[in-house]
Write a protein that holds these residues in place. Structure first.
Motif, mmCIF file in Angstrom:
data_model
loop_
_atom_site.group_PDB
_atom_site.id
_atom_site.type_symbol
_atom_site.label_atom_id
_atom_site.label_comp_id
_atom_site.label_asym_id
_atom_site.label_seq_id
_atom_site.Cartn_x
_atom_site.Cartn_y
_atom_site.Cartn_z
ATOM 1 N N HIS A 104 0.806 -1.229 0.000
ATOM 2 C CA HIS A 104 0.000 0.000 0.000
ATOM 3 C C HIS A 104 0.835 1.272 0.000
ATOM 4 N N ALA A 105 2.057 1.196 0.516
ATOM 5 C CA ALA A 105 2.877 2.402 0.657
ATOM 6 C C ALA A 105 3.511 2.855 -0.651
ATOM 7 N N ALA A 106 3.611 1.971 -1.619
ATOM 8 C CA ALA A 106 4.272 2.322 -2.880
ATOM 9 C C ALA A 106 3.485 3.400 -3.619
ATOM 10 N N ASN A 107 4.178 4.380 -4.134
ATOM 11 C CA ASN A 107 3.521 5.480 -4.847
ATOM 12 C C ASN A 107 2.880 4.983 -6.140
ATOM 13 N N GLY A 208 -6.622 1.927 -5.617
ATOM 14 C CA GLY A 208 -7.743 2.485 -4.875
ATOM 15 C C GLY A 208 -7.396 2.783 -3.440
ATOM 16 N N ASP A 209 -8.418 2.854 -2.617
ATOM 17 C CA ASP A 209 -8.291 3.140 -1.190
ATOM 18 C C ASP A 209 -7.758 1.904 -0.477
ATOM 19 N N ALA A 210 -6.643 2.057 0.238
ATOM 20 C CA ALA A 210 -6.027 0.916 0.918
ATOM 21 C C ALA A 210 -7.001 0.215 1.866
ATOM 22 N N LEU A 234 -3.766 2.834 10.259
ATOM 23 C CA LEU A 234 -4.760 2.483 9.250
ATOM 24 C C LEU A 234 -5.014 3.663 8.309
ATOM 25 N N PRO A 235 -5.468 3.382 7.091
ATOM 26 C CA PRO A 235 -5.761 4.473 6.151
ATOM 27 C C PRO A 235 -6.828 5.408 6.704
ATOM 28 N N ARG A 240 -15.114 4.337 8.889
ATOM 29 C CA ARG A 240 -16.326 4.782 8.203
ATOM 30 C C ARG A 240 -16.568 3.988 6.918
ATOM 31 N N SER A 241 -15.503 3.526 6.297
ATOM 32 C CA SER A 241 -15.628 2.922 4.964
ATOM 33 C C SER A 241 -15.651 1.400 4.951
#
Length: 274
Positions: A104-107, A208-210, A234-235, A240-241
Motif C-alpha cells: 500500500h505504501a508504494a507510490n 484504490g483506497d487501501a 490504518l488508512p 467509516r468505509s
C-alpha cells in the motif's frame, strides 16, 4: 497431443517426467503442484486469466511485496514457482501486515481502477480508470451486482451506491490493492534466515483506497493484534468505509455460491443504514 500438465512442463522447459498432486484452495480454478526429476517444483493453475493475473503479480512485485516467480502464462494456464508453506502463527500475521503495508505504501499514479476487466469464475469484474474513487466503487463494484439480487436487496444496495459520500473518501491516497485478500490468498514461508515471510497470490488488483484491502480479510477472519501492529496506522477513514468495502465481497459470494450469503449481505446493509 500433450496433456495440460505436460503443456505446462513444456512451457518452462521441463520434461514430461514429473509427479503431480492437486492442491486445495482453488474454488474457481484447478491448481496442481508439480515436482520434476530435475528437482524443480512448480504450481500450475488452470481456469483463470493467466496474462491478466501475471500482470497483477508483476505490479505487486514492483512495490517490493513478495509474490511467486512467474514461470509462464498462456491462455488460462499460469505456472508459478512453488513456495513451501509454513503454519499460520502470530509471526505469520505480523509478516502479512508488513507485506500489506509495503504494497500500500508504494507510490501510484493519481487515478483509480485498473487497465482491463477481470473475473471471479463466472462473475465478471469490470474495470476502467477514473479520477473519482466513489464513482468507481459505485459504477464498477456495486452497480453491476444489482441485476442478480432480490428486488428489495438491490434497492438497498443502490441506495448505498447513491450516498457513498457518507462513507468513502472522494480522492483517497492511491494504493495498489491485492483486491481479494482472504486467508487462502497469501502463503507464509520461512526464509533461509528463519524469518517468516507472507507471499501474496491470486490477486484481483486495482488502484484504490487501501482500506478496501481489509474487507475480505476481516469479513472471514479476525487478524490478531500482531497483524495490525505490523501494518501500522490504518488508512484515513477506515472505520467509516470498511463495511461498504465488505459489502462487495459479500455480494460476490452471493452471486457465486448462492443463498447462504444473502444473510451476510443483509446484515452489512443493516449496519450501513443505521
Amino acid at each position: 497431443m500433450p496433456t495440460r500438465l505436460e503443456s505446462a512442463a513444456l512451457l518452462i522447459g521441463e520434461s514430461f517426467s514429473f509427479d503431480a498432486a492437486p492442491m486445495g484452495g482453488g474454488d474457481l480454478s484447478e491448481i496442481w503442484h508439480l515436482r520434476f526429476e530435475s528437482g524443480r517444483e512448480a504450481v500450475v493453475k488452470f481456469g483463470g486469466q493467466a496474462a491478466a493475473e501475471a500482470a497483477m503479480l508483476r505490479a505487486i512485485a514492483a512495490t517490493g511485496a513478495p509474490v511467486p516467480e512467474i514461470l509462464a502464462a498462456q491462455g488460462d494456464l499460469l505456472v508459478l514457482s512453488f513456495i513451501r508453506a509454513a503454519r499460520l502463527s502470530e509471526a505469520g500475521w505480523a509478516a502479512l501486515g508488513k507485506t500489506l503495508s509495503t504494497l500500500h505504501a508504494a507510490n501510484q499514479p493519481p487515478r483509480y481502477g485498473w487497465s482491463e476487466d477481470y473475473a471471479f469464475g463466472s462473475m465478471p469484474i469490470a474495470n476502467a480508470w477514473t479520477s473519482d474513487w466513489r464513482n468507481f466503487w459505485r459504477d464498477y463494484r456495486l452497480a453491476p451486482c444489482l441485476s442478480f439480487l432480490p428486488r428489495e436487496t438491490a434497492a438497498r444496495v443502490s441506495h448505498i451506491g447513491r450516498t457513498l459520500e457518507r462513507f468513502l473518501p472522494e480522492a483517497p491516497r492511491p494504493s495498489l490493492l491485492h483486491g481479494d485478500l482472504w486467508g487462502g490468498n497469501f502463503i507464509l514461508t520461512r526464509t533461509e534466515r528463519a524469518e517468516t515471510k507472507a507471499v501474496l497470490i491470486d490477486p484481483a488488483s486495482l488502484i484504490g483506497d487501501a482500506s478496501a484491502d481489509f474487507a475480505m480479510l476481516t469479513l472471514f477472519s479476525a487478524p490478531p493484534e500482531s497483524f495490525w501492529r505490523s501494518y501500522g496506522p490504518l488508512p484515513d477513514g477506515y472505520d467509516r468505509s470498511i463495511d461498504v468495502y465488505r459489502l462487495w465481497p459479500a455480494l460476490v459470494h452471493y452471486r457465486l455460491f448462492g443463498q447462504t450469503y444473502l444473510g451476510m449481505v443483509e446484515s452489512l446493509l443493516d449496519r450501513l443504514e443505521v
